[in-house]
Design a protein around this motif. Structure first.
Motif, PDB file in Angstrom:
ATOM      1  N   VAL A 102      -4.610  38.774 -10.892  1.00  0.00           N
ATOM      2  CA  VAL A 102      -3.205  38.799 -10.972  1.00  0.00           C
ATOM      3  C   VAL A 102      -2.960  38.826 -12.156  1.00  0.00           C
ATOM      4  O   VAL A 102      -3.495  38.055 -13.005  1.00  0.00           O
ATOM      5  N   ALA A 103      -1.894  39.551 -12.543  1.00  0.00           N
ATOM      6  CA  ALA A 103      -1.422  39.917 -13.835  1.00  0.00           C
ATOM      7  C   ALA A 103       0.092  40.183 -13.842  1.00  0.00           C
ATOM      8  O   ALA A 103       0.556  40.835 -12.688  1.00  0.00           O
ATOM      9  N   PHE A 104       0.607  39.944 -14.896  1.00  0.00           N
ATOM     10  CA  PHE A 104       2.203  40.577 -14.817  1.00  0.00           C
ATOM     11  C   PHE A 104       2.242  41.608 -15.987  1.00  0.00           C
ATOM     12  O   PHE A 104       1.531  41.577 -16.960  1.00  0.00           O
ATOM     13  N   ARG A 107      -5.915  34.926  -7.550  1.00  0.00           N
ATOM     14  CA  ARG A 107      -4.835  34.864  -6.511  1.00  0.00           C
ATOM     15  C   ARG A 107      -5.574  34.059  -5.388  1.00  0.00           C
ATOM     16  O   ARG A 107      -6.818  33.848  -5.300  1.00  0.00           O
ATOM     17  N   LYS A 108      -4.794  32.818  -5.051  1.00  0.00           N
ATOM     18  CA  LYS A 108      -5.447  32.041  -4.124  1.00  0.00           C
ATOM     19  C   LYS A 108      -6.063  32.394  -2.936  1.00  0.00           C
ATOM     20  O   LYS A 108      -6.925  32.087  -2.387  1.00  0.00           O
ATOM     21  N   ARG A 137       9.956  42.758 -15.793  1.00  0.00           N
ATOM     22  CA  ARG A 137       8.760  42.341 -15.706  1.00  0.00           C
ATOM     23  C   ARG A 137       8.405  42.160 -14.128  1.00  0.00           C
ATOM     24  O   ARG A 137       9.226  41.570 -13.249  1.00  0.00           O
ATOM     25  N   ILE A 138       7.098  42.534 -13.700  1.00  0.00           N
ATOM     26  CA  ILE A 138       6.912  42.076 -12.393  1.00  0.00           C
ATOM     27  C   ILE A 138       5.326  41.865 -12.307  1.00  0.00           C
ATOM     28  O   ILE A 138       4.571  41.847 -13.134  1.00  0.00           O
ATOM     29  N   THR A 139       5.227  40.892 -11.350  1.00  0.00           N
ATOM     30  CA  THR A 139       3.723  40.346 -10.840  1.00  0.00           C
ATOM     31  C   THR A 139       2.975  41.101  -9.925  1.00  0.00           C
ATOM     32  O   THR A 139       3.499  41.326  -8.882  1.00  0.00           O
ATOM     33  N   THR A 140       1.885  41.389 -10.163  1.00  0.00           N
ATOM     34  CA  THR A 140       1.090  42.227  -9.271  1.00  0.00           C
ATOM     35  C   THR A 140      -0.372  42.214  -9.688  1.00  0.00           C
ATOM     36  O   THR A 140      -0.706  41.204 -10.525  1.00  0.00           O
ATOM     37  N   THR A 141      -1.171  42.815  -8.873  1.00  0.00           N
ATOM     38  CA  THR A 141      -2.774  42.890  -9.137  1.00  0.00           C
ATOM     39  C   THR A 141      -2.999  43.469 -10.418  1.00  0.00           C
ATOM     40  O   THR A 141      -2.174  44.300 -10.783  1.00  0.00           O
ATOM     41  N   LEU A 142      -4.138  43.284 -11.015  1.00  0.00           N
ATOM     42  CA  LEU A 142      -4.509  43.591 -12.228  1.00  0.00           C
ATOM     43  C   LEU A 142      -4.716  45.387 -12.169  1.00  0.00           C
ATOM     44  O   LEU A 142      -4.347  46.139 -13.147  1.00  0.00           O
ATOM     45  N   ALA A 143      -5.300  45.659 -11.271  1.00  0.00           N
ATOM     46  CA  ALA A 143      -5.727  47.050 -10.931  1.00  0.00           C
ATOM     47  C   ALA A 143      -4.489  47.740 -10.894  1.00  0.00           C
ATOM     48  O   ALA A 143      -4.041  49.096 -11.307  1.00  0.00           O
ATOM     49  N   LYS A 144      -3.457  47.161 -10.029  1.00  0.00           N
ATOM     50  CA  LYS A 144      -2.281  47.839  -9.901  1.00  0.00           C
ATOM     51  C   LYS A 144      -1.223  47.932 -11.111  1.00  0.00           C
ATOM     52  O   LYS A 144      -0.681  49.090 -11.406  1.00  0.00           O
ATOM     53  N   ALA A 145      -1.532  46.990 -11.895  1.00  0.00           N
ATOM     54  CA  ALA A 145      -0.524  46.985 -13.124  1.00  0.00           C
ATOM     55  C   ALA A 145      -1.237  48.102 -14.126  1.00  0.00           C
ATOM     56  O   ALA A 145      -0.623  48.712 -14.922  1.00  0.00           O
ATOM     57  N   LYS A 146      -2.477  48.044 -14.104  1.00  0.00           N
ATOM     58  CA  LYS A 146      -3.105  49.098 -15.171  1.00  0.00           C
ATOM     59  C   LYS A 146      -2.742  50.526 -14.528  1.00  0.00           C
ATOM     60  O   LYS A 146      -2.395  51.477 -15.263  1.00  0.00           O
ATOM     61  N   ALA A 147      -2.625  50.751 -13.185  1.00  0.00           N
ATOM     62  CA  ALA A 147      -2.406  52.065 -12.894  1.00  0.00           C
ATOM     63  C   ALA A 147      -0.983  52.377 -12.989  1.00  0.00           C
ATOM     64  O   ALA A 147      -0.408  53.417 -13.336  1.00  0.00           O
TER      65      ALA A 147
END
Length: 174
Positions: free
Chosen positions: A110-112, A103-104, A33-43
């Motif tokens: 942000v998504a994981f 993200r603040k 499991r990793i936390t990243t931005t939504l666009a990067k998670a989808k890619a």
């Protein structure tokens, strides 16, 4: 015009994008499991799912093909042993993306992203406990017969005391 340009370039050059996705795929395989931005998670989802599908068949060729993308022998070993063993019977959909909010610092969504079969919290929840609009209406009808059958199946030691006293009085009357 963007005709037939279907994937997100993530504001990076091609080499930077491939390196970033490979590093994220390695982290996902190693940590589950990793936390990243939504666009990067989808890619990343479109990048890593074919690799996981390839890992189901443990042959020299499939290992070489996956190694060409990942370039990390420890992640390759983890993918072909632990991950492939757990997802062997799953036909697809190996990852799950869950949105966490904004993200603040820059208000980026942000998504994981996680491997589905490795999350113990999600595996513990039963599918019957999930409520939908339809299940509430039918649940009230289904609960009544279930309660009656549960009372009929209880042993005599668990029945209410009122039944026990009437049974105790019956031998005295004879």
């Amino acid at each position: 015009m963007r005709h037939n340009k279907k994937f997100n370039h993530l504001s990076r050059t091609a080499s930077h994008r491939h390196a970033m996705l490979a590093n994220m795929a390695i982290s996902l395989i190693m940590h589950k499991r990793i936390t990243t931005t939504l666009a990067k998670a989808k890619a990343l989802k479109t990048y890593v799912e074919p690799l996981i599908t390839r890992s189901k068949e443990d042959t020299t060729n499939s290992r070489r093909v996956v190694f060409r993308y990942l370039q990390n022998k420890y992640a390759l070993k983890e993918l072909f042993s632990t991950v492939a063993q757990k997802i062997g019977d799953r036909p697809g959909g190996y990852t799950r993306i869950i949105k966490l909010g904004l993200r603040k610092g820059d208000a980026a969504p942000v998504a994981f992203i996680e491997l589905v079969d490795f999350d113990e919290n999600m595996a513990k929840t039963s599918k019957a406990a999930k409520k939908t609009r339809r299940s509430r209406r039918s649940a009230s009808k289904a609960e009544a017969p279930a309660a009656e059958t549960a009372e009929a199946n209880t042993p005599e030691a668990e029945k209410p005391k009122a039944d026990a006293t009437s049974e105790a009085e019956a031998p005295k009357a004879e």
